[in-house]
Design an enzyme around this catalytic site. Structure first.
Site, PDB file in Angstrom:
ATOM      1  N   HIS A  28       3.433   4.713   6.959  1.00 20.71           N
ATOM      2  CA  HIS A  28       4.208   5.696   7.436  1.00 20.71           C
ATOM      3  C   HIS A  28       4.131   7.108   7.025  1.00 20.71           C
ATOM      4  CE1 HIS A  28       6.665   1.861   9.396  1.00 20.71           C
ATOM      5  NE2 HIS A  28       6.307   1.912   8.581  1.00 20.71           N
ATOM      6  N   CYS A  76       1.324   3.377  12.136  1.00 20.76           N
ATOM      7  CA  CYS A  76       1.438   1.805  12.456  1.00 20.76           C
ATOM      8  C   CYS A  76       1.511   1.065  13.233  1.00 20.76           C
ATOM      9  CB  CYS A  76       3.330   1.276  12.162  1.00 20.76           C
ATOM     10  SG  CYS A  76       2.785  -0.296  10.489  1.00 20.76           S
ATOM     11  N   ASP A  98       6.559   9.150   7.458  1.00 19.99           N
ATOM     12  CA  ASP A  98       7.477   9.091   7.512  1.00 19.99           C
ATOM     13  C   ASP A  98       7.974   9.230   5.836  1.00 19.99           C
ATOM     14  OD1 ASP A  98       7.234   6.956   9.049  1.00 19.99           O
ATOM     15  OD2 ASP A  98      10.103   6.869   7.949  1.00 19.99           O
TER      16      ASP A  98
END
Length: 362
Positions: A331, A246, A333
């Site tokens: 992202h 990001c 994650d």
């Protein structure tokens, strides 16, 4: 309590207050996610922003201990069509209303969020203000027009002191620009020994820790406001594997001669399709950013564009041609969101192994 949301273009949206009774000002942005409101509200990338949820009912699962992305969120306000007054979930520890009161974040419900979202899409992100319905609206608009939004957002959310998340595997340094806890979870799942450092850490300090690799995290604001970070990246990228997510992705681009631009209304949500150019693989991704890398500015002698967003063809991934550096705008994650891209953490592990082998044989 009747409250109003004012936008700098003169729009007024009526609603009912919940959470904190404070007034609030900030940049009004929207998220298209259907789940994950707790993770979104506690994501430090929303620092200084008033978060509109396009999904019509928010808060039905309450707030639980597992879904915090930070302990002290800096989201300025929460704007919804309807919030659940009585949550129902076995993990719930408190309601959304109680949580926002506890964190001193105002909310406004009953807003026509479809109209509000269309307004933002048409005119772009705007400054907004939440006030009581009885307040002087003309005076509030005068205040809103005079407000200058802060530019030191990363300094507000980055850790001020280094800390360790222990493991017995690879030694990874994480530079905190406003990190999500889920990033640490992914590294810990792979048994990494993680040292988290403030955003202004120098290349010399990072190298002195002898890490196997460095991760540059997500965070809020304009990447061009962090010139010292670019110097740091230039000082480590030929010596260590670097993975940017990001804001970290945008900073890697700037450090290698590219430029960034402010998007009209950004990408915020968990359903953004991203294509890997080399393979044609498409992942649905979690995103939260208002700036992007200018494709035409990428120096093709240094960087390769590896991923694009299919809706608007913005740059979503980069890889250095000669150095152990790669980054993505989204992202991996995925908290919240789809887990299509969590293999990128494994790719980072493999890159660190390969770099170590290369240095050993050099």
């Amino acid at each position: 309590m009747k409250r109003l949301l004012l936008l700098e273009d003169g729009s007024i949206f009526k609603g009912t207050g919940f959470g904190s009774a404070n007034d609030a000002t900030g940049e009004v942005v929207f998220s298209t996610g259907m789940t994950g409101y707790q993770e979104s509200i506690t994501d430090q990338s929303y620092n200084g922003q008033m978060l509109v949820f396009t999904y019509p009912l928010i808060g039905n699962a309450g707030i639980n201990r597992d879904d915090y992305e930070s302990i002290d969120p800096t989201t300025k306000a929460v704007i919804v069509k309807e919030f659940a007054r009585v949550p129902s979930n076995w993990r719930s520890q408190m309601s959304l209303d109680a949580f926002l009161k506890h964190k001193n974040i105002p909310g406004i419900a009953g807003v026509d969020t479809r109209k509000l979202t269309r307004t933002i899409r048409e005119h772009g992100t705007m400054r907004g203000m939440i006030i009581d319905a009885e307040d002087d609206i003309k005076h509030a608009f005068d205040q809103l027009k005079a407000i200058v939004l802060p530019t030191n957002q990363v300094a507000q959310v980055s850790t001020t002191r280094s800390y360790v998340s222990p493991g017995k595997g690879k030694n990874v340094v994480v530079i905190d620009f406003g990190l999500k806890h889920s990033i640490l979870n992914e590294l810990n799942k792979r048994d990494c020994h993680v040292t988290v450092l403030p955003y202004h850490t120098t290349a010399e300090t990072i190298l002195s820790l002898n890490p196997d690799g460095v991760m540059l995290t997500n965070g809020p604001g304009d990447p061009s406001s962090l010139p010292d970070v670019l110097t740091m990246i230039q000082g480590i990228q030929d010596k260590l594997p670097v993975f940017g997510i990001c804001l970290g992705h945008q900073l890697i681009a700037l450090a290698n001669g590219a430029s960034t631009f402010k998007m009209k209304f950004g990408h915020r949500g968990f359903n953004h399709p991203v294509k890997e150019i080399a393979t044609g693989r498409i992942d649905f991704t979690s995103q939260n950013h208002g700036y992007a890398v200018e494709a035409g500015s990428v120096d093709k002698d240094k960087l390769i564009i590896t991923h694009i967003e299919l809706n608007d063809e913005t740059v979503e991934g980069l890889k250095h041609r000669y150095l152990p550096v790669f980054s993505v705008q989204y992202h991996p994650d995925a908290a919240p969101g789809p887990h299509d891209a969590d293999h990128l953490f494994d790719q980072f592990m493999e890159l660190m192994d390969a770099w170590k082998e290369t240095k050993k044989n050099a």
